[in-house]
Scaffold this motif. Structure first.
Motif, PDB file in Angstrom:
ATOM      1  N   ALA A  66      28.003   3.633  -0.628  1.00 20.64           N
ATOM      2  CA  ALA A  66      27.415   2.444  -0.004  1.00 20.64           C
ATOM      3  C   ALA A  66      27.969   1.140  -0.564  1.00 20.64           C
ATOM      4  CB  ALA A  66      25.898   2.463  -0.172  1.00 20.64           C
ATOM      5  N   THR A  67      28.620   1.197  -1.720  1.00 19.91           N
ATOM      6  CA  THR A  67      29.139  -0.034  -2.330  1.00 19.91           C
ATOM      7  C   THR A  67      30.562  -0.357  -1.901  1.00 19.91           C
ATOM      8  OG1 THR A  67      30.040   1.078  -4.297  1.00 19.91           O
ATOM      9  CG2 THR A  67      27.713   0.453  -4.356  1.00 19.91           C
ATOM     10  N   VAL A  68      31.154   0.486  -1.056  1.00 21.87           N
ATOM     11  CA  VAL A  68      32.557   0.316  -0.697  1.00 21.87           C
ATOM     12  C   VAL A  68      32.820  -1.019  -0.018  1.00 21.87           C
ATOM     13  CG1 VAL A  68      32.221   1.510   1.507  1.00 21.87           C
ATOM     14  CG2 VAL A  68      34.497   1.362   0.519  1.00 21.87           C
ATOM     15  N   VAL A  69      31.905  -1.490   0.805  1.00 20.44           N
ATOM     16  CA  VAL A  69      32.131  -2.726   1.545  1.00 20.44           C
ATOM     17  C   VAL A  69      32.247  -3.908   0.598  1.00 20.44           C
ATOM     18  CG1 VAL A  69      31.193  -4.296   3.284  1.00 20.44           C
ATOM     19  CG2 VAL A  69      31.006  -1.814   3.609  1.00 20.44           C
ATOM     20  N   ASP A  70      31.393  -3.970  -0.386  1.00 19.00           N
ATOM     21  CA  ASP A  70      31.456  -5.077  -1.346  1.00 19.00           C
ATOM     22  C   ASP A  70      32.732  -5.032  -2.171  1.00 19.00           C
ATOM     23  OD1 ASP A  70      28.998  -6.211  -0.643  1.00 19.00           O
ATOM     24  OD2 ASP A  70      27.906  -4.759  -1.875  1.00 19.00           O
ATOM     25  N   ARG A  71      33.277  -3.843  -2.411  1.00 20.27           N
ATOM     26  CA  ARG A  71      34.470  -3.717  -3.242  1.00 20.27           C
ATOM     27  C   ARG A  71      35.749  -4.081  -2.504  1.00 20.27           C
ATOM     28  NH1 ARG A  71      32.445   1.207  -4.607  1.00 20.27           N
ATOM     29  NH2 ARG A  71      34.288   2.292  -3.803  1.00 20.27           N
ATOM     30  N   TYR A  72      35.840  -3.695  -1.236  1.00 19.43           N
ATOM     31  CA  TYR A  72      37.119  -3.800  -0.537  1.00 19.43           C
ATOM     32  C   TYR A  72      37.175  -4.871   0.553  1.00 19.43           C
ATOM     33  CZ  TYR A  72      38.497   0.562  -2.810  1.00 19.43           C
ATOM     34  OH  TYR A  72      38.824   1.520  -3.743  1.00 19.43           O
ATOM     35  N   PHE A  73      36.046  -5.369   0.999  1.00 21.24           N
ATOM     36  CA  PHE A  73      36.033  -6.291   2.137  1.00 21.24           C
ATOM     37  C   PHE A  73      35.659  -7.700   1.684  1.00 21.24           C
ATOM     38  CE2 PHE A  73      35.753  -2.121   3.875  1.00 21.24           C
ATOM     39  CZ  PHE A  73      36.334  -2.181   5.142  1.00 21.24           C
ATOM     40  N   GLY A  74      36.337  -8.708   2.267  1.00 22.07           N
ATOM     41  CA  GLY A  74      36.108 -10.091   1.898  1.00 22.07           C
ATOM     42  C   GLY A  74      34.912 -10.698   2.619  1.00 22.07           C
ATOM     43  N   GLU A  75      34.392 -11.790   2.058  1.00 22.05           N
ATOM     44  CA  GLU A  75      33.213 -12.455   2.614  1.00 22.05           C
ATOM     45  C   GLU A  75      33.449 -12.949   4.037  1.00 22.05           C
ATOM     46  OE1 GLU A  75      30.191 -12.792   1.471  1.00 22.05           O
ATOM     47  OE2 GLU A  75      30.534 -11.785  -0.444  1.00 22.05           O
ATOM     48  N   SER A  76      34.683 -13.304   4.365  1.00 19.19           N
ATOM     49  CA  SER A  76      34.994 -13.862   5.686  1.00 19.19           C
ATOM     50  C   SER A  76      35.405 -12.791   6.690  1.00 19.19           C
ATOM     51  CB  SER A  76      36.122 -14.891   5.559  1.00 19.19           C
ATOM     52  OG  SER A  76      37.303 -14.275   5.037  1.00 19.19           O
ATOM     53  N   PHE A  77      35.062 -11.540   6.440  1.00 20.17           N
ATOM     54  CA  PHE A  77      35.523 -10.411   7.235  1.00 20.17           C
ATOM     55  C   PHE A  77      35.219 -10.576   8.722  1.00 20.17           C
ATOM     56  CE2 PHE A  77      34.645  -6.177   9.091  1.00 20.17           C
ATOM     57  CZ  PHE A  77      35.937  -5.670   9.040  1.00 20.17           C
ATOM     58  N   ILE A  78      36.251 -10.320   9.566  1.00 21.84           N
ATOM     59  CA  ILE A  78      36.147 -10.419  11.021  1.00 21.84           C
ATOM     60  C   ILE A  78      36.369  -9.035  11.624  1.00 21.84           C
ATOM     61  CG2 ILE A  78      37.144 -11.426  13.117  1.00 21.84           C
ATOM     62  CD1 ILE A  78      38.122 -13.751  11.342  1.00 21.84           C
ATOM     63  N   GLN A  79      35.462  -8.622  12.485  1.00 23.92           N
ATOM     64  CA  GLN A  79      35.529  -7.301  13.117  1.00 23.92           C
ATOM     65  C   GLN A  79      35.941  -7.447  14.587  1.00 23.92           C
ATOM     66  OE1 GLN A  79      36.097  -3.943  13.550  1.00 23.92           O
ATOM     67  NE2 GLN A  79      34.574  -3.732  11.889  1.00 23.92           N
ATOM     68  N   HIS A  80      36.986  -6.670  15.003  1.00 24.60           N
ATOM     69  CA  HIS A  80      37.433  -6.685  16.386  1.00 24.60           C
ATOM     70  C   HIS A  80      37.041  -5.436  17.165  1.00 24.60           C
ATOM     71  CE1 HIS A  80      39.901 -10.367  16.226  1.00 24.60           C
ATOM     72  NE2 HIS A  80      40.145 -10.013  14.973  1.00 24.60           N
ATOM     73  N   ASP A  81      36.675  -4.381  16.479  1.00 25.64           N
ATOM     74  CA  ASP A  81      36.219  -3.182  17.183  1.00 25.64           C
ATOM     75  C   ASP A  81      34.912  -3.532  17.901  1.00 25.64           C
ATOM     76  OD1 ASP A  81      35.042  -0.727  17.924  1.00 25.64           O
ATOM     77  OD2 ASP A  81      36.020   0.328  16.275  1.00 25.64           O
ATOM     78  N   PRO A  82      34.874  -3.481  19.238  1.00 21.55           N
ATOM     79  CA  PRO A  82      33.674  -3.924  19.958  1.00 21.55           C
ATOM     80  C   PRO A  82      32.434  -3.104  19.660  1.00 21.55           C
ATOM     81  CG  PRO A  82      35.557  -3.723  21.454  1.00 21.55           C
ATOM     82  CD  PRO A  82      35.951  -3.077  20.160  1.00 21.55           C
ATOM     83  N   SER A  83      32.610  -1.911  19.090  1.00 19.10           N
ATOM     84  CA  SER A  83      31.463  -1.033  18.845  1.00 19.10           C
ATOM     85  C   SER A  83      30.798  -1.275  17.499  1.00 19.10           C
ATOM     86  CB  SER A  83      31.904   0.434  18.927  1.00 19.10           C
ATOM     87  OG  SER A  83      32.761   0.773  17.838  1.00 19.10           O
ATOM     88  N   ILE A  84      31.335  -2.224  16.697  1.00 14.57           N
ATOM     89  CA  ILE A  84      30.802  -2.495  15.362  1.00 14.57           C
ATOM     90  C   ILE A  84      30.458  -3.974  15.261  1.00 14.57           C
ATOM     91  CG2 ILE A  84      31.239  -2.383  12.876  1.00 14.57           C
ATOM     92  CD1 ILE A  84      33.285  -0.201  13.412  1.00 14.57           C
ATOM     93  N   ALA A  85      29.320  -4.297  14.677  1.00 16.11           N
ATOM     94  CA  ALA A  85      28.890  -5.682  14.528  1.00 16.11           C
ATOM     95  C   ALA A  85      29.816  -6.432  13.576  1.00 16.11           C
ATOM     96  CB  ALA A  85      27.450  -5.748  14.026  1.00 16.11           C
TER      97      ALA A  85
END
Length: 303
Positions: A66-85
């Protein structure tokens, strides 16, 4: 070339050649294409981005961390996959969904690093939203060592095609890195010559017909089989519009991300080509339907 385009198209006779070019080339024009980042990144930095992208996905699908997002993804993360918020919240929700799937797994077959971009070609398994198993392309953009943007396409895994090839088998090693830009240009020129100028008589200048390996599940190896498939559907009439959005290349591999306006509906097309001795010798793809805008989980768009 795109394997799922034949099921329900209504073709007109005058559009038959456009279908041929669309399938043979996978894109319609070279305008408005986002070029890849500079190739000046050092090998060490490229290896780091490669490892981080792979580890992030392994931690999500296999370790269910569950901690993977905080480790690898930046605060300004932008998602283009329409199925994910959008944003970190959307990625955390996706990671939690995968963590609740006891049999979730991922196998990563190919990795390309193009400047700040990393592309993964993988098989997803055991996640409810993808039914059984799915073939996926994930494109990540890094900044300051963190993932800050993601594009993704998936489609169900199919049985081997007419030549016995699957959607993921074949060579995986990146070779000829010094030829990255030449190979990118080759693929771009192939598109422009065959699709924009409609010079179908010149396909063999770009594709190694005798050894052309096709991994699209509805088409077998070689140009002859490709043309036979085109001929079998072109007589039904119809039209196809494709627009390239991004090229990603490393060494002997070049990915084209295209926006498709197809009779079956809006589609994101991921076409991966392998180049050898200045000829295209192999192709993999994923076709992902784009849902209606009101169903998008983010407002960034798939491209």
């Amino acid at each position: 070339m795109a394997r799922g385009l034949f099921a329900s198209w209504n073709f007109t006779a005058q559009r038959g050649v456009i279908l041929m070019a669309a399938i043979a080339s996978g894109i319609a024009t070279l305008s408005s294409v986002a070029p890849a980042q500079s190739q000046s990144r050092t090998v060490v930095a490229s290896d780091t981005l490669d490892a981080n992208a792979r580890q992030a996905m392994i931690d999500i699908f296999v370790k269910k961390d569950a901690t993977v997002v905080d480790r690898y993804f930046g605060e300004s993360f932008i998602q283009h996959d329409p199925s994910i918020a959008d944003g970190l919240a959307g990625m955390k929700s996706f990671a939690a969904e995968v963590a609740n799937s006891p049999t979730s797994d991922i196998t990563i077959y190919r990795t390309l690093v193009d400047g700040d971009f990393v592309l993964l070609h993988s098989r997803y398994q055991g996640v409810a939203r993808y039914a059984e198993s799915a073939i996926a392309f994930d494109l990540f953009r890094f900044k300051d060592g963190k993932i800050v943007e993601h594009w993704g396409g998936q489609e169900p895994e199919e049985r081997p095609n007419l030549s016995g090839r699957t959607q993921v088998d074949g060579p995986t090693e990146v070779l000829d890195r010094e030829k990255t830009e030449a190979n990118r240009t080759l693929v771009q020129t192939y598109r422009e010559t065959v699709m924009v100028s409609l010079r179908f008589d010149r396909i063999e200048e770009f594709i190694e017909g005798a050894h052309y390996a096709q991994h699209a599940s509805k088409i077998g190896d070689g140009i002859a089989r490709l043309r036979d498939r085109i001929a079998s559907v072109a007589k039904d009439g119809g039209q196809l519009y494709l627009t390239p959005r991004r090229f990603v290349a490393e060494g002997n591999f070049v990915l084209v991300l295209s926006e498709g306006d197809l009779p079956s509906g809006p589609t994101a097309l991921y076409d991966l080509f392998r180049v050898e001795n200045r000829k295209i010798v192999e192709h993999w793809d994923v076709l992902t339907p784009i849902p209606p805008r009101e169903q998008w989980k983010n407002s960034n768009g798939p491209f």
